[in-house]
Enzyme design. Sequence first.
Site, mmCIF file in Angstrom:
data_model
loop_
_atom_site.group_PDB
_atom_site.id
_atom_site.type_symbol
_atom_site.label_atom_id
_atom_site.label_comp_id
_atom_site.label_asym_id
_atom_site.label_seq_id
_atom_site.Cartn_x
_atom_site.Cartn_y
_atom_site.Cartn_z
ATOM 1 N N LYS A 40 8.953 1.863 -9.401
ATOM 2 C CA LYS A 40 8.582 2.860 -10.403
ATOM 3 C C LYS A 40 9.792 3.394 -11.159
ATOM 4 O O LYS A 40 9.636 4.042 -12.188
ATOM 5 C CB LYS A 40 7.838 4.024 -9.740
ATOM 6 C CG LYS A 40 6.409 3.664 -9.361
ATOM 7 C CD LYS A 40 5.618 4.889 -8.981
ATOM 8 C CE LYS A 40 4.169 4.525 -8.711
ATOM 9 N NZ LYS A 40 3.408 5.637 -8.160
ATOM 10 N N LYS B 198 0.631 -7.626 -7.814
ATOM 11 C CA LYS B 198 -0.691 -7.135 -7.405
ATOM 12 C C LYS B 198 -1.457 -6.562 -8.597
ATOM 13 O O LYS B 198 -0.850 -6.071 -9.559
ATOM 14 C CB LYS B 198 -0.568 -6.091 -6.297
ATOM 15 C CG LYS B 198 0.055 -4.805 -6.741
ATOM 16 C CD LYS B 198 -0.099 -3.706 -5.694
ATOM 17 C CE LYS B 198 0.488 -2.438 -6.267
ATOM 18 N NZ LYS B 198 -0.229 -1.234 -6.117
ATOM 19 N N LYS C 24 -3.311 -0.432 -11.469
ATOM 20 C CA LYS C 24 -3.825 0.523 -12.461
ATOM 21 C C LYS C 24 -2.852 0.699 -13.616
ATOM 22 O O LYS C 24 -3.243 1.035 -14.716
ATOM 23 C CB LYS C 24 -3.970 1.891 -11.816
ATOM 24 C CG LYS C 24 -5.067 2.058 -10.847
ATOM 25 C CD LYS C 24 -4.916 3.468 -10.294
ATOM 26 C CE LYS C 24 -5.789 3.711 -9.113
ATOM 27 N NZ LYS C 24 -5.211 4.751 -8.261
HETATM 28 P P1 AMP Z 1 -3.443 3.381 -5.746
HETATM 29 O O1 AMP Z 1 -4.035 2.582 -6.857
HETATM 30 O O2 AMP Z 1 -1.947 3.210 -5.659
HETATM 31 O O3 AMP Z 1 -3.876 4.826 -5.730
HETATM 32 O O4 AMP Z 1 -3.990 2.722 -4.411
HETATM 33 C C1 AMP Z 1 -5.151 3.137 -3.733
HETATM 34 C C2 AMP Z 1 -5.454 2.192 -2.586
HETATM 35 O O5 AMP Z 1 -5.795 0.893 -3.075
HETATM 36 C C3 AMP Z 1 -4.270 1.974 -1.626
HETATM 37 O O6 AMP Z 1 -4.754 1.852 -0.309
HETATM 38 C C4 AMP Z 1 -3.685 0.691 -2.108
HETATM 39 O O7 AMP Z 1 -2.946 0.024 -1.111
HETATM 40 C C5 AMP Z 1 -4.931 -0.086 -2.504
HETATM 41 N N1 AMP Z 1 -4.621 -1.099 -3.533
HETATM 42 C C6 AMP Z 1 -4.126 -0.852 -4.770
HETATM 43 N N2 AMP Z 1 -3.963 -2.006 -5.449
HETATM 44 C C7 AMP Z 1 -4.381 -3.003 -4.611
HETATM 45 C C8 AMP Z 1 -4.472 -4.420 -4.744
HETATM 46 N N3 AMP Z 1 -4.108 -5.038 -5.863
HETATM 47 N N4 AMP Z 1 -4.936 -5.132 -3.683
HETATM 48 C C9 AMP Z 1 -5.322 -4.512 -2.547
HETATM 49 N N5 AMP Z 1 -5.271 -3.176 -2.367
HETATM 50 C C10 AMP Z 1 -4.804 -2.423 -3.383
#
Ligand code: AMP
Length: 329
Positions: free
Chosen positions: A113, A197, A200
């Site tokens: 980041k 990955k 968002k």
């Molecule tokens: P975040 O989008 O960072 O708030 O992530 C929320 C949850 O989704 C966390 O447990 C992340 O590890 C999971 N996560 C986010 N992106 C992925 C992805 N591409 N594949 C699998 N899990 C994900």
Amino acid sequence: MSKKRIFSGIQPSGNIHLGNYLGAIKNWVNLQNDYDSIFCIVDLHAITVPQDPQKLSQKTLEVAKLYLASGINPKKSILFVQSQVQEHTELMWLLNTVTNTGDLNKMTQFKHKTHKEIEKENIKAGLLNYPILMAADILLYDTDVVPVGEDQLQHIELTRKLARKFNQKFGDTFVLPTGFTRNKSKRIMGLDNPTKKMSKSASSEYNWIGILDDSETIKKKIMKAITDSTPEIEYSDKKPALKNLINIFSLIADKKPREIIEKYQNQGYKEFKEDLAESLVNYLKPIQENYSKLNDEDVKKILTLGANQAREIAENKLVEVKKKMGLGI
Ligand code: AMP
Ligand code: TRP
């Protein structure tokens, strides 16, 4: 014997996508039957990068509705917004005092980041301290298991380290949590780049499938998803883009990758993608229908009740922590 506890959360930033769903939410829905479960919308984490205040509260409600529409049951699980339980920020301050900045600087997510800002010297302290807040979230509730995607395992390791250090210094206080991932869904890759990955914050919307994407958008995104240069349908690390699509297909259709390959081996990418898109549309439809039926006021009530339930647990833990540290009179 009392049930073990799980805790997890998602930031209300950007669009909740298939990676979030398959990597996190879907597992929570299953686990809530066997665990004492707490799910949070981590808005205080979201503000470690700039957010539009009006959109942030809308997004917070949207994420809560997505949890509910996906099957998180407020009768079984506690569902709340992080900023409504102030014990999270207070415990974070206390944990600050046992955290080495060297450990924070090593976090992969922090490095990702901030790599662009490093020269500008305007990296915010909140971004560096992000994992301490996450540790506070987890440790406040004596969490045993934290179901997440693979990218969060490093933060959970740090949480364990902080808990261990605190326990050594002040006496047994915190439960050491373990991360939980599922192999096939722990890292769903971007549709436009299979080396990163699904995210968002990706620059192109062709990186992700949103849980709320309509059928036309889903079809367009899948048809545009990059594939590998040779035409054979095979499940191999040499073809990471196709492997990712087969993984997604396998997860949503509950089929083995081998079954999918056998079916499409002689057909080619076009048929494979058309069927994948259709399956995805059908897979997300019930969640989208549930989502559209939810009423904002009802959801707010569920969140207020959840915050009250969470606060009761968090308050007790914080009293214990402060006493052990000799705070107060
Ligand atoms: P975040 O989008 O960072 O708030 O992530 C929320 C949850 O989704 C966390 O447990 C992340 O590890 C999971 N996560 C986010 N992106 C992925 C992805 N591409 N594949 C699998 N899990 C994900
Ligand atoms: N940092 C996590 C992410 O970006 C979100 C999060 C915050 C979290 N607090 C948590 C996940 C506690 C699990 C447990 O995905």
